[in-house]
Design a protein around this motif. Structure first.
Motif, PDB file in Angstrom:
ATOM      1  N   THR A   1     -15.846 -21.110 -43.833  1.00  0.00           N
ATOM      2  CA  THR A   1     -15.947 -19.643 -44.116  1.00  0.00           C
ATOM      3  C   THR A   1     -17.464 -18.765 -44.240  1.00  0.00           C
ATOM      4  O   THR A   1     -16.960 -17.900 -44.579  1.00  0.00           O
ATOM      5  CB  THR A   1     -14.672 -19.561 -45.195  1.00  0.00           C
TER       6      THR A   1
ATOM      7  N   SER B   1      -7.565 -27.120 -42.273  1.00  0.00           N
ATOM      8  CA  SER B   1      -6.407 -25.978 -42.397  1.00  0.00           C
ATOM      9  C   SER B   1      -6.013 -26.079 -43.476  1.00  0.00           C
ATOM     10  O   SER B   1      -5.732 -24.755 -44.302  1.00  0.00           O
ATOM     11  CB  SER B   1      -5.939 -26.233 -41.526  1.00  0.00           C
TER      12      SER B   1
ATOM     13  N   GLU C   1     -11.051 -17.703 -39.941  1.00  0.00           N
ATOM     14  CA  GLU C   1     -10.485 -16.207 -40.633  1.00  0.00           C
ATOM     15  C   GLU C   1     -11.020 -15.241 -41.593  1.00  0.00           C
ATOM     16  O   GLU C   1     -11.243 -14.133 -41.858  1.00  0.00           O
ATOM     17  CB  GLU C   1      -8.980 -15.926 -40.150  1.00  0.00           C
TER      18      GLU C   1
ATOM     19  N   GLN D   1     -15.049 -20.250 -32.216  1.00  0.00           N
ATOM     20  CA  GLN D   1     -14.246 -21.303 -31.906  1.00  0.00           C
ATOM     21  C   GLN D   1     -14.993 -22.147 -31.473  1.00  0.00           C
ATOM     22  O   GLN D   1     -14.856 -22.564 -30.226  1.00  0.00           O
ATOM     23  CB  GLN D   1     -13.025 -21.178 -31.971  1.00  0.00           C
TER      24      GLN D   1
ATOM     25  N   LYS E   1      -9.559 -22.670 -37.027  1.00  0.00           N
ATOM     26  CA  LYS E   1      -9.287 -21.390 -36.850  1.00  0.00           C
ATOM     27  C   LYS E   1      -9.104 -20.474 -38.027  1.00  0.00           C
ATOM     28  O   LYS E   1      -9.794 -19.320 -38.531  1.00  0.00           O
ATOM     29  CB  LYS E   1      -7.523 -20.922 -36.590  1.00  0.00           C
ATOM     30  N   LYS E   2      -8.373 -21.001 -39.556  1.00  0.00           N
ATOM     31  CA  LYS E   2      -8.360 -20.392 -40.478  1.00  0.00           C
ATOM     32  C   LYS E   2      -9.452 -20.451 -41.219  1.00  0.00           C
ATOM     33  O   LYS E   2      -9.831 -19.246 -42.151  1.00  0.00           O
ATOM     34  CB  LYS E   2      -7.107 -21.523 -41.306  1.00  0.00           C
TER      35      LYS E   2
END
Ligand SMILES: C[S@@+](CC[C@H](N)C(=O)[O-])C[C@H]1O[C@@H](n2cnc3c(N)ncnc32)[C@H](O)[C@@H]1O
Length: 207
Positions: A49, A8, A72, A81, A68-69
């Motif tokens: 990503t 993250s 996103e 996830q 999580k990041k």
């Protein structure tokens, strides 16, 4: 493997670092790896990503990643996830599991391999692409010096030294893939080396 990286903290730079570490060849290696896929459905394991988005355009892809990041920013429509060691999918769900530049970060690769086997349908492919160290001792030393220098400079400049040190160390977490990877329940496993000094490997498992 006890050390942990908090991806993250570096998610914004992650793809750039991957490109630097692979000397810009990451896309062409993913493309080569994708040529081994069959059927229509793909689980992009450790999708991050969604760096493999362009190469997986012709497949129905589900992206899975614990971060999580990263998710996103992930460009795939279907995002879940989850960890490789405990995949949140039914048995025999996918024609392929595609996994690029992730395996050396996985804490329990035996457990993860069992999970990959479970979610693949019979005949399905597990296509694994990752970086390691060159086999030749002299080239391995050069590779260590090069990656140490580049990653520590980036770590200092971005104030994320711990994370980049983790990335450097991760290249030595596991033995060479030819020693470390085994077929387990899969019917076939082929491993090939690629890249400058052969520091990248592509492993194709068939269930
Ligand atoms: C270097 S990125 C790779 C991203 C992408 N697959 C690519 O080709 O560039 C590594 C990714 O592995 C994920 N990861 C780390 N440990 C994992 C685990 N145990 N299970 C699944 N993914 C994991 C991280 O969150 C991160 O997004």
């Amino acid at each position: 493997m006890t050390e942990k990286a908090n991806f993250s903290n570096i998610y914004k730079f992650y793809d750039l670092i991957n490109t630097v570490l692979t000397l810009g060849f990451d896309k062409s290696w993913r493309k080569k790896a994708v040529n081994n896929l069959i059927g229509t459905s793909v689980l992009d394991l450790g999708s991050g990503t969604g760096a493999a988005f362009d190469q997986l355009l012709n497949f129905e892809t589900t992206a899975v990643d614990p971060d999580k990041k990263m998710l996103e920013l992930n460009t795939f429509e279907n995002k879940v996830q989850g960890f490789a060691e405990d995949l949140p999918f039914e048995d025999n769900s996918f024609d392929n599991v595609f996994c690029s530049f992730v395996w050396r970060n996985v804490s329990d690769t035996n457990k993860a391999l069992h999970e990959v086997y479970r979610v693949l349908r019979p005949g399905g492919k597990f296509v694994l692409l990752d970086m390691t160290r060159p086999k030749n001792p002299f080239l391995r030393m050069l590779h260590k010096i090069g990656t140490f220098t580049v990653l520590h400079i980036i770590g200092l400049v971005t104030l994320n030294l711990k994370e980049y040190r983790f990335l450097y160390n991760s290249l030595d977490f596991y033995p060479q893939p030819e020693e470390h990877l085994n077929k387990d329940n899969f019917i076939d496993l082929k491993i090939e080396r690629m890249g400058l000094f052969n520091f990248v490997y592509l492993a194709v498992f068939t269930k």
